[in-house]
Design an enzyme around this catalytic site. Structure first.
Site, PDB file in Angstrom:
ATOM      1  N   ASP A  64       0.510  14.163   3.373  1.00  0.00           N
ATOM      2  CA  ASP A  64       0.951  14.071   1.975  1.00  0.00           C
ATOM      3  C   ASP A  64      -0.153  13.654   1.016  1.00  0.00           C
ATOM      4  O   ASP A  64       0.025  13.738  -0.194  1.00  0.00           O
ATOM      5  CB  ASP A  64       2.143  13.106   1.854  1.00  0.00           C
ATOM      6  CG  ASP A  64       1.839  11.709   2.409  1.00  0.00           C
ATOM      7  OD1 ASP A  64       0.652  11.414   2.676  1.00  0.00           O
ATOM      8  OD2 ASP A  64       2.789  10.920   2.590  1.00  0.00           O
ATOM      9  N   HIS A  65      -1.299  13.221   1.544  1.00  0.00           N
ATOM     10  CA  HIS A  65      -2.365  12.734   0.655  1.00  0.00           C
ATOM     11  C   HIS A  65      -3.327  13.844   0.246  1.00  0.00           C
ATOM     12  O   HIS A  65      -3.456  14.170  -0.912  1.00  0.00           O
ATOM     13  CB  HIS A  65      -3.154  11.623   1.350  1.00  0.00           C
ATOM     14  CG  HIS A  65      -2.576  10.257   1.142  1.00  0.00           C
ATOM     15  ND1 HIS A  65      -1.279   9.938   1.493  1.00  0.00           N
ATOM     16  CD2 HIS A  65      -3.106   9.125   0.616  1.00  0.00           C
ATOM     17  CE1 HIS A  65      -1.057   8.659   1.186  1.00  0.00           C
ATOM     18  NE2 HIS A  65      -2.149   8.149   0.657  1.00  0.00           N
ATOM     19  N   ASP A 119      -0.137   2.958   5.939  1.00  0.00           N
ATOM     20  CA  ASP A 119      -0.082   3.161   4.502  1.00  0.00           C
ATOM     21  C   ASP A 119       0.546   1.918   3.905  1.00  0.00           C
ATOM     22  O   ASP A 119       1.532   1.393   4.431  1.00  0.00           O
ATOM     23  CB  ASP A 119       0.753   4.395   4.157  1.00  0.00           C
ATOM     24  CG  ASP A 119       0.691   4.716   2.669  1.00  0.00           C
ATOM     25  OD1 ASP A 119      -0.158   5.539   2.283  1.00  0.00           O
ATOM     26  OD2 ASP A 119       1.463   4.111   1.898  1.00  0.00           O
ATOM     27  N   ARG A 379       1.047   1.910  -8.842  1.00  0.00           N
ATOM     28  CA  ARG A 379      -0.211   1.213  -9.130  1.00  0.00           C
ATOM     29  C   ARG A 379      -0.820   1.755 -10.409  1.00  0.00           C
ATOM     30  O   ARG A 379      -0.821   2.967 -10.630  1.00  0.00           O
ATOM     31  CB  ARG A 379      -1.209   1.379  -7.969  1.00  0.00           C
ATOM     32  CG  ARG A 379      -0.834   0.521  -6.784  1.00  0.00           C
ATOM     33  CD  ARG A 379      -1.799   0.667  -5.623  1.00  0.00           C
ATOM     34  NE  ARG A 379      -1.366  -0.194  -4.532  1.00  0.00           N
ATOM     35  CZ  ARG A 379      -1.538   0.061  -3.238  1.00  0.00           C
ATOM     36  NH1 ARG A 379      -2.162   1.156  -2.867  1.00  0.00           N
ATOM     37  NH2 ARG A 379      -1.109  -0.774  -2.320  1.00  0.00           N
ATOM     38  N   SER A 533      -9.649  -3.387  -1.134  1.00  0.00           N
ATOM     39  CA  SER A 533      -8.932  -2.423  -0.290  1.00  0.00           C
ATOM     40  C   SER A 533      -9.031  -2.767   1.189  1.00  0.00           C
ATOM     41  O   SER A 533     -10.013  -3.340   1.649  1.00  0.00           O
ATOM     42  CB  SER A 533      -9.512  -1.020  -0.517  1.00  0.00           C
ATOM     43  OG  SER A 533      -9.320  -0.195   0.601  1.00  0.00           O
ATOM     44  N   ARG A 535      -9.374  -0.804   3.688  1.00  0.00           N
ATOM     45  CA  ARG A 535      -9.955   0.284   4.493  1.00  0.00           C
ATOM     46  C   ARG A 535     -10.734  -0.224   5.704  1.00  0.00           C
ATOM     47  O   ARG A 535     -11.675  -0.995   5.602  1.00  0.00           O
ATOM     48  CB  ARG A 535     -10.835   1.182   3.623  1.00  0.00           C
ATOM     49  CG  ARG A 535     -12.056   0.498   3.050  1.00  0.00           C
ATOM     50  CD  ARG A 535     -12.713   1.330   1.959  1.00  0.00           C
ATOM     51  NE  ARG A 535     -11.827   1.423   0.807  1.00  0.00           N
ATOM     52  CZ  ARG A 535     -12.237   1.697  -0.440  1.00  0.00           C
ATOM     53  NH1 ARG A 535     -13.501   1.955  -0.683  1.00  0.00           N
ATOM     54  NH2 ARG A 535     -11.382   1.743  -1.433  1.00  0.00           N
TER      55      ARG A 535
END
Lengths: 641, 641
Positions: A64-65, A119, A379, A533, A535
């Site tokens: 979906d990204h 996610d 966001r 983030s 990540r």
């Protein structure tokens, strides 16, 4: 003593530790989900673990990204995800089937279960009564392999809902009110549990909007009870058998409690540039709007878009507004196409975008310079829209649709008759875009494009750690400093050798080459190293470059966990001023590190270059020490499989 | 002597010259269209001309290319286009309203009119009986300002259509057959005029598919008669009053004639990497297909997509195929949404993309590495999909839909019952996404983003041209060498100062800086200089850098016209070997160039550095000399306004 919902689910899944807030616990994970931007790395890690089939009750891989596909990398990733899922027992939701959280709620979420998702908006599942937590890809891989998920046992905040939402006031206004009260840091270390008489007035998609954006509180997750409303939703999805009742005991207690009177809420927006900069529409006033975007995992359900269609029907989008709408799932999309609502949206001048995350993650639809953009997303960080000086307001679908018509921020109650949308008694069920895994995984060939590289594996911790200081940095270094993102670097997320070339590239362009030449190294920093983030590439890529330890005055929580996951020693100075005893290029040495870890509270480091010594603290649990010694969580999991 | 359609329309619009193939003629332009990728520059040029309102019968500005919006530049361009259109009397088709050629055919095209469009597929309008020609943005700007369009009077090729298409054989197969016979160079200097009894069997959208892809023949344009079929189409669009009959006289003659028996055609594809590499589906065989894309200005009409929906209804896209569908216009999109066909497409698993050009111009949906992609588009050049090693096949919608289901290249006749789609008696009419220009243009403020810079204007030709040779290159330099494209450089198309920094950047990274330092310069090259894409930036950006003349052994036609348009002298060596008398860095001088142009067939150039002299030919018409002397077409037009 009575239990709240969070305690009930955690208790039923507890593998290690005690349910005492602040203590480390381990829980069993029933379901996992991934999306494509984090999923490729998660499945590469799963492959590296050597487990043939997932051991969860259900694992689903969504795309979906990266659906714009501005180069071969995205489609290659999709193909990898599809084949690796088929091989290892994972369901695959094809591109176009929709946003992971929306689809999972519709077709897979089960009350009372635990779910780990790669996610940050995985807590959407809390709307249907799950403990659904966002985590790094490696944590999800470990869960797929049957390993426990370790977390700090959260406090539980009880949010008592009373009353009922007024017409044109919506679930988005509820979570904006929570954000207004608690702030974006208010949920750290906590789970938000909704309760009280107002709960029964909210549909499952409305509850999911609220738990989804609990992520913006910094909360571990959010959850609603599973009740008759939940049962009706599951029945309408042909999944009534998945329902179990799940409510807090009448004498349940909470570490904190707040009350929200739904009847008192009015339409609100989160102003630039933070989800907790919440004001009423009236307070902000009728500012000119350049763009409206409707969709995302927060607000793209059937009823959200039916409300929007009801508002837009027979009207035309204001001449100076660009309106984009991305349905949350194929189910939503097809239902709107069957009942005429989609035709009404198209007729109004809406730009219909693919059912995917799209502009919510900055994939397209960047607004014009200095634009005001009203979005139903979660966001509104500065620059996230792709336009550095754009001003993003987060709102309900009702406010967004009203602004699209009037061209200014508008209280949707001023439009006239309220739009009421009943929940369907029966959703349109068609799971043809979800592919079941192969019966015989061994027969499946995993297809990899040239940009998908094997996962690099760390080596076990050596007895003596001697390495040069590759870089010395200051305070508040973010994971964006360590591993930058952006359109040039993001497509390399499946390619650690390539992406590692960009480690610290904005800080020191020669870092990667210097690290490679040295073969091994140490990074030294100040306060709050690794903020921002979550990540995991900010740990994985330095690991690939040979970074063995990071010595700082203090670490940000998630990055420290990622360093441990990838076998990099996170050390803090006993005396913060010892930072001054190190210069870039100095050779540092820790002797007998494997022995001393766990035995001594502090380790002595000798600066071979200057001859000075100083002390650092590892502050690791026994489990974390074992992970570090193994060279990371992957190796540790294999050793203990 | 009888006239063909082309002669009739050209005759009615002739402003200068004679209708003798090969001679320069000037015609009056009735309509213009632009799209956003070329439009911003065209309107900047129009603004520079200082004409307050367009002098055409109709000018429309479309947004269909840059709709992904991966940065602020695109939305800024859209806003500029909207406001500049309102100010100067131009209709503005908003983003989401569809592809320029499809929308123009539906709502604006008029038989017998001339149209100039800043897009190479402008000949789509030939399907409704227009002389519709693609051109550079400056030529379109001049036409909007009321100026004539100069072109070489074309030969007319009569294509005699007999018989009738078999079920599941389509208009795409007709143009593929023409391409198979004539090749991609077969139409150069020609207009293709369709005639014969087969014409009446083809609907206007089918005819438009055929004239659209006439661009791939290299033809000036293609055209169909305007007949009862045209009348019915216009009536169904509520535009019956726009109809005029337009047929060739019975004794009309053609420079060339070919005959195509529609009944004999079968499903065909254009194989990688050229639109004329045409084979039947049977010849190619059932090769595995990874991606199918349906849409583009060639094949995205109502009937095209209704056929696709008919084939896909009740079926599911093959598990290893990604199917994307982009409706050609809001009209098409809404009609499919109203009649259930869109729901059938969504149900099948199609990824619904915004109504725009999208992947046809490489904007998204790049397939996986090495993929076979079957597309209803018009170009399959290597790399154009965004995936360097992808193999693109061009096909009809019927073949594309069949491949989406089966996963292999499939003759759609094998699927069973043929799908027949009747043309609607009434299209759904809603022009709310087309904004009329302001009544009072003076009141409109043109909004420019920081990336939209004023158009640089050349100075008049000086009496003595003395300048250094900035660059000496070899044979077959393309406009891609001169002015590269790509995702980094394309967003700068409205910003000549910024994009000029990339002139020759792949050939010689220091070129732009060297040119700026010198202030003025000359480029020297070999044979076929400026071949390839027609982009006018390959002349405009060098002009901005001070290039005054280009001296070569020979030029490609369109680039030479662009050099003249921007006031750069295109000169060819009288003795080709004189190329050897020049080195990069030499100072060249032409004395009394303004006087000698038009008076002397050759000009003498002195190499100041070596002392040698040599002769060059300008080969310019009187009009072209006046343009060069004025410093380009813009200045010339203002002087003669």
């Amino acid at each position: 003593m009575g239990k709240n919902i969070v305690q009930k689910i955690l208790d039923a899944h507890l593998l290690d530790g005690e349910l005492i807030p602040g203590q480390e616990i381990a829980i069993r994970i029933d379901q996992t989900l991934t999306q494509d931007a984090t999923g490729t790395m998660s499945y590469l890690q799963f492959e590296a673990m050597g487990v043939p089939r997932v051991k969860t009750e259900l694992s689903v891989s969504y795309v979906d990204h990266n659906t714009l596909q501005s180069g071969f990398e995205n489609a290659d990733d999709h193909r990898f995800l599809q084949t690796v899922a088929a091989k290892h027992g994972i369901y695959f939701s094809r591109p176009g089937n929709g946003i992971c959280h929306q689809v999972h709620l519709e077709r897979f979420g089960v009350p009372g279960k635990t779910m780990l998702g790669s996610d940050s908006h995985t807590p959407t599942g809390g709307g249907i009564g799950m403990i659904a937590i966002g985590a790094g890809g490696l944590d999800v891989a470990v869960a797929m392999g049957g390993g426990p998920f370790y977390l700090t046992c959260p406090k539980v905040v009880g949010v008592n809902l009373t009353g009922q939402l007024s017409p044109m006031v919506s679930a988005k206004d509820v979570i904006l009110e929570v954000l207004r009260r608690l702030s974006v840091k208010g949920g750290v270390g906590k789970v938000i549990e909704y309760k009280g008489p107002g709960v029964a007035t909210l549909s499952v998609p409305e509850r999911a909007t609220i738990t989804n954006m609990g992520a913006e509180l910094g909360a571990t997750t959010s959850i609603f009870p599973s009740d008759e409303v939940t049962k009706a939703f599951l029945k309408a999805q042909n999944r009534e058998s998945a329902w179990v009742e799940l409510v807090a005991d009448s004498d349940a207690t909470y570490e904190e409690e707040i009350t929200i009177d739904l009847s008192a809420l009015e339409p609100m927006v989160a102003c630039p540039h933070s989800p907790d900069a919440v004001k009423t529409v009236t307070e902000v006033g009728p500012i000119k709007v350049d763009q409206v975007l409707i969709g995302s995992c927060t607000n793209s359900s059937y009823s959200d878009l039916m409300k929007v269609a009801g508002i837009l029907k027979g009207k035309t989008v204001h001449p100076t507004v660009s309106l984009g709408i991305a349905p949350g799932s194929k189910q939503v999309f097809e239902m709107l196409a069957r009942n005429g609502a989609l035709a009404d949206l198209i007729a109004s001048g809406a730009r219909i975008l693919e059912s995917a995350c799209g502009p919510c993650i900055g994939m397209g639809q960047s607004p014009n310079s200095g634009a005001v953009s009203v979005r139903t997303f979660n966001r509104n960080f500065e620059g996230r829209s792709g336009t550095a000086d754009a001003k993003i307001y987060l709102s309900s679908p009702e406010i967004a649709a009203a602004a699209a018509i009037t061209g200014v921020l508008t209280d949707p109650r001023e439009l006239g008759d309220a739009i009421e949308v009943a929940m369907p008694e029966q959703f349109l069920i068609d799971d043809s875009m979800v592919l079941a895994p192969a019966e015989e995984g061994a027969d499946v060939e995993v297809l990899r494009g040239p940009n998908i590289k094997a996962l690099p594996i760390n080596e076990a911790l050596a007895d003596t750690l001697q390495a040069p200081v590759l870089l010395k940095v200051g305070d508040n270094i973010t994971t964006d400093h360590i591993m930058p993102a952006g359109s040039k670097i993001l497509p390399l997320r499946s390619n650690i050798p390539a992406i590692s070339q960009y480690v610290f590239s904005g800080v020191d362009a020669s870092f990667a080459d210097r690290a490679k030449e040295a073969g091994r190294g140490i990074i030294v920093g100040g306060q709050n190293y690794g903020q921002g983030s979550s990540r995991e590439h900010a740990a994985l890529a330095p690991m690939y470059l040979g970074v063995k330890a990071v010595i700082t005055q203090s670490f940000a929580r998630i990055h420290r966990a990622n360093l441990i996951n990838f076998g990099i020693l996170p050390l803090t100075f006993v005396n913060e001023s010892d930072l001054d005893k190190i210069s870039q290029g100095d050779e540092l040495e820790i002797v007998d590190v494997t022995t001393k870890l766990g035995q001594e509270e502090a380790l002595e480091i000798r600066n071979v270059t200057t001859g000075e010594t100083f002390s650092v603290r590892p502050d690791l649990t026994a489990r974390q020490i074992a992970i570090i010694k193994a060279g990371g969580l992957l190796n540790y999991t294999r050793l203990n499989a």
